[in-house]
Write a protein that holds these residues in place. Sequence first.
Motif, short mmCIF file in Angstrom:
data_model
loop_
_atom_site.label_atom_id
_atom_site.label_comp_id
_atom_site.label_asym_id
_atom_site.label_seq_id
_atom_site.Cartn_x
_atom_site.Cartn_y
_atom_site.Cartn_z
N ILE A 143 10.72 45.51 1.31
CA ILE A 143 11.84 44.98 0.53
C ILE A 143 12.10 43.53 0.91
CG2 ILE A 143 14.29 45.25 0.02
CD1 ILE A 143 13.97 48.24 0.56
N VAL A 144 12.09 43.24 2.22
CA VAL A 144 12.30 41.87 2.69
C VAL A 144 11.21 40.96 2.13
CG1 VAL A 144 12.37 40.38 4.73
CG2 VAL A 144 13.48 42.63 4.79
N TRP A 145 9.97 41.43 2.18
CA TRP A 145 8.85 40.64 1.64
C TRP A 145 9.04 40.38 0.15
CZ3 TRP A 145 5.42 41.37 -2.31
CH2 TRP A 145 4.31 40.51 -2.36
N ALA A 146 9.44 41.40 -0.60
CA ALA A 146 9.61 41.26 -2.05
C ALA A 146 10.71 40.25 -2.38
CB ALA A 146 9.92 42.61 -2.67
N ILE A 147 11.81 40.29 -1.64
CA ILE A 147 12.89 39.32 -1.86
C ILE A 147 12.38 37.91 -1.56
CG2 ILE A 147 15.17 38.55 -1.09
CD1 ILE A 147 15.81 41.50 -0.51
N GLY A 148 11.65 37.77 -0.46
CA GLY A 148 11.10 36.47 -0.11
C GLY A 148 10.13 35.95 -1.16
N PHE A 149 9.26 36.83 -1.66
CA PHE A 149 8.30 36.42 -2.68
C PHE A 149 9.02 35.99 -3.95
CE2 PHE A 149 5.23 37.16 -6.12
CZ PHE A 149 4.14 36.44 -5.64
N ARG A 182 19.08 24.56 -0.90
CA ARG A 182 18.29 23.38 -1.23
C ARG A 182 16.79 23.64 -1.13
NH1 ARG A 182 22.13 21.01 2.38
NH2 ARG A 182 20.56 20.31 3.88
N HIS A 183 16.44 24.77 -0.53
CA HIS A 183 15.02 25.08 -0.35
C HIS A 183 14.75 26.58 -0.53
CE1 HIS A 183 14.36 21.01 1.17
NE2 HIS A 183 15.48 21.18 1.86
N PRO A 184 14.91 27.09 -1.75
CA PRO A 184 14.66 28.52 -1.97
C PRO A 184 13.22 28.93 -1.69
CG PRO A 184 14.87 27.37 -4.06
CD PRO A 184 15.29 26.40 -3.00
N ASN A 185 12.28 28.00 -1.90
CA ASN A 185 10.87 28.31 -1.63
C ASN A 185 10.62 28.47 -0.13
OD1 ASN A 185 11.46 25.59 -1.37
ND2 ASN A 185 9.58 24.87 -2.34
N TYR A 186 11.21 27.59 0.68
CA TYR A 186 11.03 27.71 2.13
C TYR A 186 11.76 28.94 2.68
CZ TYR A 186 9.26 22.91 1.98
OH TYR A 186 8.51 21.79 1.71
N SER A 190 9.93 32.13 4.59
CA SER A 190 10.37 32.71 5.86
C SER A 190 10.56 34.21 5.73
CB SER A 190 11.68 32.04 6.30
OG SER A 190 12.20 32.66 7.46
N LEU A 191 11.23 34.64 4.66
CA LEU A 191 11.46 36.08 4.46
C LEU A 191 10.14 36.84 4.31
CD1 LEU A 191 14.51 36.65 2.07
CD2 LEU A 191 14.39 36.88 4.55
N ILE A 192 9.18 36.23 3.64
CA ILE A 192 7.88 36.87 3.47
C ILE A 192 7.28 37.23 4.81
CG2 ILE A 192 5.47 36.33 2.87
CD1 ILE A 192 6.58 34.97 0.34
N TRP A 193 7.35 36.31 5.77
CA TRP A 193 6.74 36.57 7.07
C TRP A 193 7.58 37.50 7.93
CZ3 TRP A 193 1.91 36.28 8.24
CH2 TRP A 193 1.09 35.56 7.36
N TRP A 194 8.91 37.51 7.72
CA TRP A 194 9.71 38.53 8.39
C TRP A 194 9.38 39.91 7.82
CZ3 TRP A 194 12.05 38.37 12.82
CH2 TRP A 194 12.48 37.14 13.34
N PHE A 250 19.76 29.09 3.98
CA PHE A 250 20.21 30.40 3.54
C PHE A 250 21.04 30.28 2.25
CE2 PHE A 250 19.66 30.78 8.13
CZ PHE A 250 18.84 31.90 8.19
N PRO A 251 20.77 31.11 1.25
CA PRO A 251 21.51 31.03 -0.01
C PRO A 251 23.01 31.26 0.20
CG PRO A 251 19.55 32.39 -0.25
CD PRO A 251 19.71 32.13 1.21
#
Length: 263
Positions: A143-149, A182-186, A190-194, A250-251
């Motif tokens: 789930i964390v990966w999917a949110i990050g992606f 300011r950096h949703p991609n970054y 980060s979330l992808i790797w967590w 962080f959003p």
Amino acid sequence: MSVIQILIINAVLVSIAMVVLWLVSLRLKDASIVDIFWGLGFVLIAWMTMAVATQDLRSILLVAMTTIWGVRLAAYLAWRNHGKGEDSRYAAMRDHRGGSFWWVSLVTVFGLQGAVMWLISLPIQVGSCETVPMSLPNYAGLIVWAIGFLFESVGDFQLARFKSKAENNGKVMDRGLWRYTRHPNYFGNSLIWWGIFWVSASSSTLWLAISPILMTFLLLKVSGVALLEKSLANRSGEYRDYICRTSAFFPWPPARRHGSKLV
């Protein structure tokens, strides 16, 4: 095959890949290709690991998650950089180093990125050797990966679409996900790797958190947020205002203006 053997195999694989890529960069006179290969390098490690390790649900998930992320990122960077020549960072290094850039780039660009790639990919390499059943935290990692992606891919898409319109030339992107960070991609990266870490981890491998910690540090302090914002803030007063009202990473809902103050 043991974890140590897998780590050695992948270290050799990354070394060979980076040397070959370096030779290609000398031919093209463009070190920027290392950025495009960044995601694909992890994909290469993931598939090599699955080829020599136990193939179970965890290893299949790790390969799938890494491949989807790495291929998308490489394709996006290749499309974004097409026809633009060498990135200004490497061009400046080339000018500074002069005739020694050809061998300096092997160590400071390709060698360094290869070493960091191997280190960050530890959850993929070690996690694929885990024989314990998948647990709730492992599935939560998906789930964390999917949110990050979602954050990374949608953020990149929104920015690319914004820049493609002539009327937005010189303007600051503060819409969509960019309204809240300011950096949703970054943040997504980060979330992808967590997420990859939590899919790979067990009670005996929590030390693998070094991977997402390092990735997050690099994104925040080295090659991501800090580097980009330094250049943007120096040349755009509008961007400085955007910094004041929008979360860096962080959003979070943007600050509202009351008179001359942001709250």
